[in-house]
Design an enzyme around this catalytic site. Structure first.
Site, mmCIF file in Angstrom:
data_model
loop_
_atom_site.group_PDB
_atom_site.id
_atom_site.type_symbol
_atom_site.label_atom_id
_atom_site.label_comp_id
_atom_site.label_asym_id
_atom_site.label_seq_id
_atom_site.Cartn_x
_atom_site.Cartn_y
_atom_site.Cartn_z
ATOM 1 N N GLN A 46 34.286 30.368 47.928
ATOM 2 C CA GLN A 46 34.741 29.038 47.497
ATOM 3 C C GLN A 46 36.015 28.681 48.251
ATOM 4 O O GLN A 46 36.511 27.569 48.139
ATOM 5 C CB GLN A 46 35.042 29.045 46.000
ATOM 6 C CG GLN A 46 33.830 29.298 45.137
ATOM 7 C CD GLN A 46 34.239 29.605 43.697
ATOM 8 O OE1 GLN A 46 34.329 28.729 42.856
ATOM 9 N NE2 GLN A 46 34.502 30.868 43.412
ATOM 10 N N HIS A 85 32.874 25.314 49.651
ATOM 11 C CA HIS A 85 33.745 24.162 49.411
ATOM 12 C C HIS A 85 34.425 23.651 50.685
ATOM 13 O O HIS A 85 35.421 22.944 50.605
ATOM 14 C CB HIS A 85 34.801 24.514 48.337
ATOM 15 C CG HIS A 85 34.181 24.733 46.984
ATOM 16 N ND1 HIS A 85 34.818 25.384 45.959
ATOM 17 C CD2 HIS A 85 32.960 24.368 46.488
ATOM 18 C CE1 HIS A 85 34.024 25.417 44.888
ATOM 19 N NE2 HIS A 85 32.892 24.824 45.197
ATOM 20 N N GLY A 142 37.827 37.534 42.403
ATOM 21 C CA GLY A 142 38.928 36.580 42.318
ATOM 22 C C GLY A 142 38.533 35.139 42.080
ATOM 23 O O GLY A 142 39.060 34.242 42.724
ATOM 24 N N THR A 143 37.634 34.926 41.138
ATOM 25 C CA THR A 143 37.319 33.535 40.764
ATOM 26 C C THR A 143 37.281 33.436 39.244
ATOM 27 O O THR A 143 36.735 34.319 38.575
ATOM 28 C CB THR A 143 35.990 33.036 41.376
ATOM 29 O OG1 THR A 143 35.660 31.774 40.778
ATOM 30 C CG2 THR A 143 34.831 34.002 41.196
HETATM 31 N N1 APR Z 1 43.010 39.700 43.142
HETATM 32 C C1 APR Z 1 41.856 39.238 42.571
HETATM 33 N N2 APR Z 1 41.824 38.190 41.741
HETATM 34 C C2 APR Z 1 42.985 37.575 41.455
HETATM 35 C C3 APR Z 1 44.220 37.995 41.997
HETATM 36 C C4 APR Z 1 44.207 39.139 42.873
HETATM 37 N N3 APR Z 1 45.313 39.617 43.442
HETATM 38 N N4 APR Z 1 45.194 37.182 41.515
HETATM 39 C C5 APR Z 1 44.580 36.283 40.712
HETATM 40 N N5 APR Z 1 43.254 36.513 40.668
HETATM 41 C C6 APR Z 1 42.206 35.815 39.916
HETATM 42 C C7 APR Z 1 42.633 35.118 38.657
HETATM 43 O O1 APR Z 1 42.681 36.026 37.571
HETATM 44 C C8 APR Z 1 41.560 34.048 38.483
HETATM 45 O O2 APR Z 1 40.482 34.522 37.694
HETATM 46 O O3 APR Z 1 41.685 34.807 40.741
HETATM 47 C C9 APR Z 1 41.072 33.813 39.925
HETATM 48 C C10 APR Z 1 41.446 32.465 40.502
HETATM 49 O O4 APR Z 1 40.807 31.441 39.784
HETATM 50 P P1 APR Z 1 41.005 29.915 40.203
HETATM 51 O O5 APR Z 1 42.449 29.655 40.466
HETATM 52 O O6 APR Z 1 40.325 29.086 39.168
HETATM 53 O O7 APR Z 1 40.264 29.804 41.621
HETATM 54 P P2 APR Z 1 38.705 29.637 41.945
HETATM 55 O O8 APR Z 1 37.865 30.248 40.877
HETATM 56 O O9 APR Z 1 38.510 30.102 43.347
HETATM 57 O O10 APR Z 1 38.544 28.068 41.892
HETATM 58 C C11 APR Z 1 37.292 27.493 42.207
HETATM 59 O O11 APR Z 1 38.223 25.302 42.080
HETATM 60 O O12 APR Z 1 40.012 23.944 42.524
HETATM 61 C C12 APR Z 1 38.758 24.289 42.926
HETATM 62 O O13 APR Z 1 37.742 23.967 44.970
HETATM 63 C C13 APR Z 1 38.691 24.788 44.338
HETATM 64 O O14 APR Z 1 37.302 26.527 45.273
HETATM 65 C C14 APR Z 1 38.183 26.195 44.206
HETATM 66 C C15 APR Z 1 37.450 26.172 42.870
#
Ligand code: APR
Length: 229
Positions: free
Chosen positions: A85, A103, A169-170
């Site tokens: 993503q 994305h 990490g999502t």
């Molecule tokens: N290692 C692994 N995971 C981590 C770390 C780390 N060091 N630090 C934080 N995280 C985790 C958090 O716990 C959280 O669950 O990464 C995740 C990030 O989540 P979001 O900020 O929601 O990001 P994401 O899921 O990629 O967002 C999806 O939303 O805003 C849109 O288009 C954007 O692609 C993005 C989509």
């Protein structure tokens, strides 16, 4: 073994790139509707261009982290596809080859007339007056909220065919991307690597490794006895 990695912002956190929804995440500093929607673009192109220019400038100073590098090394042992993503290019810079950007890609622009006209952005800045070959303004090559996700079918086909899905990490908040976990076949296993508590009960054959991307991947590679380490 066919492996698909499904990564989100946490994958790049150890490189110093902010996630979106953690404390201090990007969506606490910016209103998503002001910078990442088609409406935002019609309302204020300068603000949208500036938001992504700043992200791009920051990305050029960042390096892939240990987790990106570990994944890249897995390709010598397994058939591995990455569905991300993330709009950064850190998987590629670490050496991964099959990377599908659900994305979009921060270091590319697309025509506002025809989204299939996509161009690399050499430096960090995309400006008003930068045009495609048909003479239309270029916009960031990013899928905004409210837009269709053109690569979704391809991503679903990859996930449906894999034996192992590694989710890294999502927060699994954003659909349709988060729905990929429901596309695995019944014999496949899912590992979710994320330091935050997660509810994995909706997913079949799923294990949560509650660690950061690099620590979690090292554990997974060890537990599955991959030779990569
Ligand atoms: N290692 C692994 N995971 C981590 C770390 C780390 N060091 N630090 C934080 N995280 C985790 C958090 O716990 C959280 O669950 O990464 C995740 C990030 O989540 P979001 O900020 O929601 O990001 P994401 O899921 O990629 O967002 C999806 O939303 O805003 C849109 O288009 C954007 O692609 C993005 C989509």
């Amino acid at each position: 073994m066919k492996i698909v990695v499904f990564s989100g912002a946490g994958m790049s956190a150890e490189s110093g790139i902010s996630t979106f929804r953690d404390n201090d995440g990007l969506w606490e500093k910016y209103n998503v509707y002001d910078v990442a929607t088609p409406e935002a673009w019609y309302r204020n192109q300068d603000l949208v261009l500036e938001f992504y220019n700043q992200r791009r400038k920051q990305l050029l100073e960042m390096e892939p982290n240990e987790a990106h590098r570990l994944l890249a090394r897995l390709k010598s042992e397994h058939q591995i596809e990455i569905v991300t993503q993330n709009i950064d290019d850190l998987h590629e810079r670490a050496g991964s080859e099959n990377v599908l950007h659900l994305h979009g890609e921060l270091r590319k622009s697309q025509s506002t007339l025809n989204p299939k006209l996509v161009y690399p952005i050499e430096s960090w800045e995309l400006k008003k007056g930068d045009f495609c070959e048909k003479g239309s303004q270029l916009r960031p090559h990013v899928v905004w909220f409210g837009e269709a996700v053109p690569m979704m079918d391809q991503a679903e086909a990859l996930v449906a065919d894999c034996d192992l899905l590694i989710v890294i990490g999502t927060s699994l908040n954003v659909y349709p991307a988060a729905g990929l976990l429901y596309s695995v076949k019944s014999t496949a296993a899912i590992y979710v690597i994320d330091p935050s508590p997660m509810d994995i009960s909706p997913y079949k054959n799923c294990v949560h490794i509650q660690k950061t991307a690099s620590e979690g991947l090292k554990k997974l590679i060890h537990d599955l006895e991959f030779r990569t380490l």
